[in-house]
Motif scaffolding. Structure first.
Motif, PDB file in Angstrom:
ATOM      1  N   GLN A 312      49.358  44.985  24.351  1.00  0.00           N
ATOM      2  CA  GLN A 312      47.460  44.056  24.863  1.00  0.00           C
ATOM      3  C   GLN A 312      48.187  43.376  25.917  1.00  0.00           C
ATOM      4  N   LEU A 313      49.115  42.313  25.389  1.00  0.00           N
ATOM      5  CA  LEU A 313      49.818  41.369  26.617  1.00  0.00           C
ATOM      6  C   LEU A 313      49.988  41.679  27.953  1.00  0.00           C
ATOM      7  N   PHE A 314      50.811  43.053  28.251  1.00  0.00           N
ATOM      8  CA  PHE A 314      51.645  43.961  29.314  1.00  0.00           C
ATOM      9  C   PHE A 314      50.372  44.326  29.365  1.00  0.00           C
ATOM     10  N   ALA A 315      49.511  44.706  28.783  1.00  0.00           N
ATOM     11  CA  ALA A 315      47.950  44.981  29.161  1.00  0.00           C
ATOM     12  C   ALA A 315      47.569  44.439  30.687  1.00  0.00           C
ATOM     13  N   ALA A 316      47.127  42.965  30.236  1.00  0.00           N
ATOM     14  CA  ALA A 316      46.173  42.806  31.464  1.00  0.00           C
ATOM     15  C   ALA A 316      47.211  42.053  32.328  1.00  0.00           C
ATOM     16  N   ARG A 317      48.805  42.583  32.678  1.00  0.00           N
ATOM     17  CA  ARG A 317      49.713  42.227  33.879  1.00  0.00           C
ATOM     18  C   ARG A 317      49.554  43.713  34.245  1.00  0.00           C
ATOM     19  N   ARG A 318      49.623  44.451  33.241  1.00  0.00           N
ATOM     20  CA  ARG A 318      49.224  45.520  34.273  1.00  0.00           C
ATOM     21  C   ARG A 318      47.480  45.739  35.311  1.00  0.00           C
ATOM     22  N   ASP A 319      46.736  44.996  34.439  1.00  0.00           N
ATOM     23  CA  ASP A 319      45.231  45.178  35.309  1.00  0.00           C
ATOM     24  C   ASP A 319      45.558  44.573  36.382  1.00  0.00           C
ATOM     25  N   ALA A 320      46.359  43.717  36.622  1.00  0.00           N
ATOM     26  CA  ALA A 320      46.714  42.637  37.820  1.00  0.00           C
ATOM     27  C   ALA A 320      46.180  43.517  39.474  1.00  0.00           C
ATOM     28  N   LEU A 321      46.999  44.554  39.192  1.00  0.00           N
ATOM     29  CA  LEU A 321      46.088  45.094  40.574  1.00  0.00           C
ATOM     30  C   LEU A 321      45.258  45.576  41.106  1.00  0.00           C
ATOM     31  N   PRO A 322      44.507  47.159  39.868  1.00  0.00           N
ATOM     32  CA  PRO A 322      43.451  47.399  39.943  1.00  0.00           C
ATOM     33  C   PRO A 322      42.367  45.848  40.338  1.00  0.00           C
ATOM     34  N   ALA A 323      42.172  44.609  39.436  1.00  0.00           N
ATOM     35  CA  ALA A 323      41.503  44.172  39.436  1.00  0.00           C
ATOM     36  C   ALA A 323      41.322  43.176  40.899  1.00  0.00           C
ATOM     37  N   LEU A 324      42.610  42.895  41.777  1.00  0.00           N
ATOM     38  CA  LEU A 324      42.305  42.847  42.885  1.00  0.00           C
ATOM     39  C   LEU A 324      41.542  43.578  44.027  1.00  0.00           C
ATOM     40  N   GLU A 325      42.558  44.748  43.536  1.00  0.00           N
ATOM     41  CA  GLU A 325      41.745  46.038  44.316  1.00  0.00           C
ATOM     42  C   GLU A 325      40.359  45.787  44.148  1.00  0.00           C
ATOM     43  N   LYS A 326      40.335  44.892  43.232  1.00  0.00           N
ATOM     44  CA  LYS A 326      38.009  45.155  43.198  1.00  0.00           C
ATOM     45  C   LYS A 326      37.450  44.361  43.838  1.00  0.00           C
ATOM     46  N   ARG A 327      38.459  43.220  44.284  1.00  0.00           N
ATOM     47  CA  ARG A 327      37.788  41.664  44.907  1.00  0.00           C
ATOM     48  C   ARG A 327      37.847  42.321  46.548  1.00  0.00           C
ATOM     49  N   GLY A 328      38.359  43.633  46.849  1.00  0.00           N
ATOM     50  CA  GLY A 328      38.595  43.817  48.604  1.00  0.00           C
ATOM     51  C   GLY A 328      40.096  44.806  48.779  1.00  0.00           C
ATOM     52  N   ARG A 329      40.060  44.439  49.776  1.00  0.00           N
ATOM     53  CA  ARG A 329      41.545  45.390  50.286  1.00  0.00           C
ATOM     54  C   ARG A 329      42.405  44.768  50.522  1.00  0.00           C
ATOM     55  N   VAL A 330      43.612  45.235  49.962  1.00  0.00           N
ATOM     56  CA  VAL A 330      44.655  44.827  49.404  1.00  0.00           C
ATOM     57  C   VAL A 330      45.642  45.067  50.582  1.00  0.00           C
ATOM     58  N   LEU A 331      47.101  43.721  50.577  1.00  0.00           N
ATOM     59  CA  LEU A 331      48.292  44.022  51.073  1.00  0.00           C
ATOM     60  C   LEU A 331      49.365  44.032  50.323  1.00  0.00           C
ATOM     61  N   ILE A 332      50.073  44.895  49.508  1.00  0.00           N
ATOM     62  CA  ILE A 332      50.277  44.563  48.372  1.00  0.00           C
ATOM     63  C   ILE A 332      52.252  44.508  49.004  1.00  0.00           C
ATOM     64  N   GLU A 333      52.558  43.036  49.068  1.00  0.00           N
ATOM     65  CA  GLU A 333      54.335  43.452  49.800  1.00  0.00           C
ATOM     66  C   GLU A 333      55.070  43.073  48.281  1.00  0.00           C
TER      67      GLU A 333
END
Ligand SMILES: Cc1cc2nc3c(=O)[nH]c(=O)nc-3n(C[C@H](O)[C@H](O)[C@H](O)COP(=O)(O)OP(=O)(O)OC[C@H]3O[C@@H](n4cnc5c(N)ncnc54)[C@H](O)[C@@H]3O)c2cc1C
Length: 452
Positions: A312-333
């Protein structure tokens, strides 16, 4: 030969889709790059023969081919426009778990998490675990040399590949690697193909190393004031001599985005999250030492030996990218720096964000020095990136090289980072790589314009 004649011939030997829906669905990946047009056809391969026929005809008629797994890539490697056909190998899903030899023989379309789950039924596991494991394919992982959470102690995809079957432009099928643990015959073509991003051949089967599941697993989660405190803790952990299996960092602004997505309260409890996991018979004793170190830096630390709780803790980490994608366009380095420069990298990424007044979120596989500075912009998906975003991203790449690191730790070069890749490699290594590419693909049909 006209396009129509080419497609007619191809359709006699492989399943070809030309409807707009199929072509649009195969045009892009998760990089945020949207090509102006869609590929002119998609080959939905269901057998290796379809791959052979496609590469035979495309080579003969000089047609560009973009190979596609699940399209979760973050560098634009699977992006295709009207100048190319897409060769979709995601339906090639054969899988055999060879328990006696601790290995799996996998089709390219098998999902990473599925392979791991099948291995676990036999007391084995597949170590490479990109955060996208539930949605990415083995073929894509091999082609990008994917990393993940467990790389810090188990290595990257390349370390798990014992052999490959690859179809080359022209249609020849080549077997590399004996599939044994030890094998030093000839050049290591398997390693060359791993990470080649679909520019040398199309992987149609991979023989992969499996490992016995760890006898014990222990996890510590620490909330800290900020990312600087987290990297200070990681540096001190490094000095203990304990090598965690996982060491992941999420900064405060990203925690707030995860909270928005999931309704959690991470950001109310701390300004950065560190997840550290230890494996093996000494896991519990090791996590005690880890916890002692974390307590010196953290606001709060919790530990668990329950694997479901850890998940469950790692699920939160995995949510990071989808969570940021929801906020707008992301440029992932995806930069990598030597471990002893991580603190400096985090500090200077903050300075770059301030200087260019662009928001940069930071996730990191902190244990192996692989950072994901993620630039957020309100530019539309088809708009050009604002100049401040481009200069900030460039500054982050420059920082990686200045600190003696790499412009990509695991996502690959694709369409996004060619210029920076050439800068990192230098003219001699770039020229050598180009010569190698032309040996495999003399007409330059595979993923043209990508990688280099
Ligand atoms: C939420 C999220 C989290 C992620 N986390 C991670 C992470 O932790 N670590 C990490 O490394 N990556 C991560 N990624 C990136 C991505 O999942 C990986 O790059 C993955 O390996 C791509 O697999 P795919 O099947 O989607 O490949 P695709 O995107 O379809 O293709 C990727 C590249 O491989 C080539 N290719 C695909 N299949 C083959 C084949 N059979 N033969 C030859 N070439 C081929 C394509 O042409 C392209 O260049 C993440 C992505 C997302 C969306």
């Amino acid at each position: 030969m006209s396009r129509d004649a080419f497609l007619l011939e191809l359709a006699q030997r492989a399943p070809v889709l030309t409807d707009a829906t199929a072509r649009e669905a195969a045009a892009t990946d998760r990089s945020g790059l949207l090509p102006p047009t869609s590929p002119f056809a998609v080959v939905a391969a269901t057998a290796v023969d379809h791959v052979v026929a496609t590469l035979h005809l495309a080579h003969e008629h000089r047609v560009a081919v973009v190979t596609r797994g699940a399209g979760t890539g973050l560098a634009g490697g699977a992006v295709a426009d009207d100048g190319a056909i897409v060769l979709d190998v995601s339906r090639l899903q054969h899988l055999e778990i060879d328990v006696a030899n601790h290995r799996a023989v996998s089709g390219p379309g098998v999902l990473t998490a599925h392979l791991d789950a099948e291995a676990r039924k036999h007391g084995l596991f597949y170590a490479p675990d990109p955060a996208s494991a539930a949605i990415s394919t083995i073929g894509g992982n091999v082609a990008t040399n994917a990393g993940g959470f467990r790389c810090v102690s188990y290595g990257v995809t390349r370390d798990a590949v014992l052999g490959l079957t690859t179809v080359l432009p022209g249609g020849a099928v080549v077997q590399t690697g004996a599939g044994t643990v030890k094998d030093v015959v000839g050049y290591d073509l398997t390693s060359l193909l791993v990470g080649s991003e679909g520019t040398l051949g199309v992987v149609v089967e991979a023989t992969l190393r499996l490992l016995p599941t760890p006898t014990a697993v222990a996890t510590a989660s620490a909330l800290l004031d900020d990312a600087a405190a987290a990297v200070a803790a990681v540096a001190e952990l490094g000095a203990t001599g304990i090598r965690p299996a996982v060491c992941e960092l999420v900064d405060g602004p990203t925690l707030a985005a995860i909270d928005d997505l999931r309704g959690s309260d991470w950001s109310a409890r701390g300004g950065a999250l560190l997840l550290v996991q230890t494996h093996g018979s000494g896991a519990a004793a090791d996590i005690d030492v880890v916890t002692e170190v974390l307590r010196r830096h953290a606001v709060s630390v919790a530990t668990t030996t329950d694997e479901r709780e850890a998940e469950q803790l790692f699920a939160a980490r995995r949510d990071a990218l989808p969570a940021l994608e929801k906020r707008g366009r992301v440029l992932i380095e995806d930069i990598a720096v030597p471990r002893d420069r991580v603190a400096e990298a985090v500090d200077r990424i903050g300075a770059i964000a301030a200087e260019h007044t662009v928001p940069i979120f930071v996730l990191a596989h902190a244990g192996d020095g692989n950072l994901h500075p993620i630039v957020l912009t309100d530019a539309g998906p088809r708009d050009p990136l604002p100049p401040a975003v481009v200069t900030a991203a460039d500054a982050v790449f420059g920082l990686a090289l200045e600190l003696g690191g790499s412009v990509s730790g695991e996502h690959g070069v694709g369409l996004l980072k060619g210029e920076w890749a050439r800068r990192q490699l230098g003219p001699e290594a770039t020229a050598l790589a180009e010569r190698i590419r032309s040996v495999f693909d003399p007409h330059g049909i595979l993923n043209p314009g990508k990688l280099l």
